[in-house]
Design an enzyme around this catalytic site. Structure first.
Site, PDB file in Angstrom:
ATOM      1  N   GLY A 165     -18.244  -5.003  -9.052  1.00 11.37           N
ATOM      2  CA  GLY A 165     -17.227  -5.523  -9.966  1.00 11.37           C
ATOM      3  C   GLY A 165     -15.877  -5.554  -9.281  1.00 11.37           C
ATOM      4  N   VAL A 191     -18.302   2.607  -7.063  1.00 13.11           N
ATOM      5  CA  VAL A 191     -19.184   2.345  -5.935  1.00 13.11           C
ATOM      6  C   VAL A 191     -20.620   2.216  -6.419  1.00 13.11           C
ATOM      7  CG1 VAL A 191     -17.679   3.518  -4.286  1.00 13.11           C
ATOM      8  CG2 VAL A 191     -19.458   4.827  -5.458  1.00 13.11           C
ATOM      9  N   PHE A 192     -21.397   1.404  -5.735  1.00 12.28           N
ATOM     10  CA  PHE A 192     -22.792   1.232  -6.125  1.00 12.28           C
ATOM     11  C   PHE A 192     -23.711   2.251  -5.474  1.00 12.28           C
ATOM     12  CE2 PHE A 192     -21.907  -1.866  -2.706  1.00 12.28           C
ATOM     13  CZ  PHE A 192     -22.822  -1.486  -1.738  1.00 12.28           C
ATOM     14  N   TYR A 241       0.839  -1.198   0.000  1.00 18.64           N
ATOM     15  CA  TYR A 241       0.000   0.000   0.000  1.00 18.64           C
ATOM     16  C   TYR A 241       0.878   1.254   0.000  1.00 18.64           C
ATOM     17  CZ  TYR A 241      -4.029  -2.962   1.170  1.00 18.64           C
ATOM     18  OH  TYR A 241      -5.023  -3.919   1.151  1.00 18.64           O
ATOM     19  N   SER A 270     -13.441  -3.885   0.010  1.00 18.22           N
ATOM     20  CA  SER A 270     -14.206  -3.079  -0.962  1.00 18.22           C
ATOM     21  C   SER A 270     -15.709  -3.268  -0.783  1.00 18.22           C
ATOM     22  CB  SER A 270     -13.791  -3.424  -2.399  1.00 18.22           C
ATOM     23  OG  SER A 270     -12.491  -2.963  -2.667  1.00 18.22           O
ATOM     24  N   PRO A 271     -16.231  -3.024   0.419  1.00 19.12           N
ATOM     25  CA  PRO A 271     -17.648  -3.274   0.688  1.00 19.12           C
ATOM     26  C   PRO A 271     -18.617  -2.318  -0.006  1.00 19.12           C
ATOM     27  CG  PRO A 271     -16.627  -2.206   2.572  1.00 19.12           C
ATOM     28  CD  PRO A 271     -15.520  -2.565   1.627  1.00 19.12           C
TER      29      PRO A 271
END
Length: 305
Positions: A220, A225-226, A52, A215-216
């Site tokens: 994909g 983000v949804f 990271y 990645s909550p």
């Protein structure tokens, strides 16, 4: 912040973890503010990896908290190793070198949890076992886990390890539910019935391995983000409806959906926005009903058999 048992008693920690991948891009002051906010909200588990920021995220964390023995005990620190430039490496030599590098950057003499970061096709489990035993006996690493591994890959390691695998970090969100879908669509000739991961969800529950969803908020593979995304109108309508009903932000509903699962998962949230972090942490103050959980699942486009 509610607390959960990690690996059936190996650790007790906050049920939400702060992912530190992006703090390398922050100033020391802003990073300190983010970390202190996490502590104030009850988060004591912090997720790192040696890659990271090219190692700068670990360095920034240590600088931001002014790392020293009296401060170190406030944190449960997890880091990962095994990803190198263009390949994966679970060799004994690399694992030992990677941990020494992380310890130096984090300015600490021990890591609470070390994860193997994505599977290495050339893994020699005997070497991993040697590395883990050296790290444990030296006091450099206290607990061990994996990331993105299926049951047989874990079983292969377990054949040689003297240490328990207590964590498996896996991609999981409301829109990335493959490990849940296959358990619902058993014996069906539909897309959702395809078991792509060897029933990893049930395997981890049977073996007291805590799943850490990464990645909550993503759909994909890092596609975006949804939440508040026009691609998911029905899902956002349902999430917003429940957010208003429970008096929390939509981010809290997305995390509460994961926390509602009886596997007692520990989501990794990687926001660097202090206000958003506070909103997310409210997920720990609410609990979705079974009906609400399924309403969200269906609104994401899933179907029940």
């Amino acid at each position: 912040m509610r607390r959960i048992s990690i690996g059936n008693g190996a650790l007790t920690a906050s049920e939400i973890s702060l992912g530190c991948m992006r703090i390398s891009e922050m100033s020391k002051k802003d990073a300190a503010n983010l970390i202190n906010t996490a502590l104030e909200e009850g988060i004591d588990f912090f997720d790192h990896a040696d890659i990271y920021g090219g190692g700068k995220s670990e360095e920034m964390f240590a600088q931001a908290v002014d790392m020293r023995p009296g401060i170190r005990e406030k944190f449960i620190i997890q880091t990962k190793c095994g990803i190198r430039q263009g390949y994966f490496d679970f060799s004994k030599e690399h694992i030992l070198e990677a941990v020494d590098g992380s310890l130096k950057r984090l300015q600490t003499d021990y890591i609470d949890v070390l994860l193997l970061h994505r599977p290495d096709a050339l893994v020699e489990p005997e070497e991993v076992a040697e590395a883990f035993s050296i790290l444990q006996s030296s006091g450099k690493v206290r607990n061990f886990g994996v990331s993105n591994q299926n049951p047989m890959q874990i079983e292969l390691l377990k054949k040689y390890l003297n240490q328990k695998i207590i964590i498996n970090q896996l991609q999981l969100s409301i829109t990335n539910t493959g490990m849940i879908d296959s358990g619902i669509n058993v014996n069906m000739k539909v897309e959702g019935s395809i078991d792509r991961d060897g029933s990893i969800l049930d395997y981890c529950r049977l073996n007291d391995i805590t799943i850490q969803p990464w990645s909550p908020f993503q759909f994909g593979f890092f596609e975006g983000v949804f939440l508040n995304n026009e691609k998911f109108p029905e899902l956002n309508k349902k999430i917003d409806e429940l957010a208003e009903k429970k008096g929390v932000a939509n981010t809290a509903i997305a995390i509460a959906w994961l926390l509602r699962h009886p596997a007692k998962m520990q989501p990794i949230v990687g926001t660097t926005n202090v206000s958003r972090l506070k909103d997310i942490c409210k997920a720990s103050t609410i609990e979705l009903t079974r009906q609400e959980w399924y309403e969200i699942y269906l609104a994401a486009g899933n179907k029940l058999p």
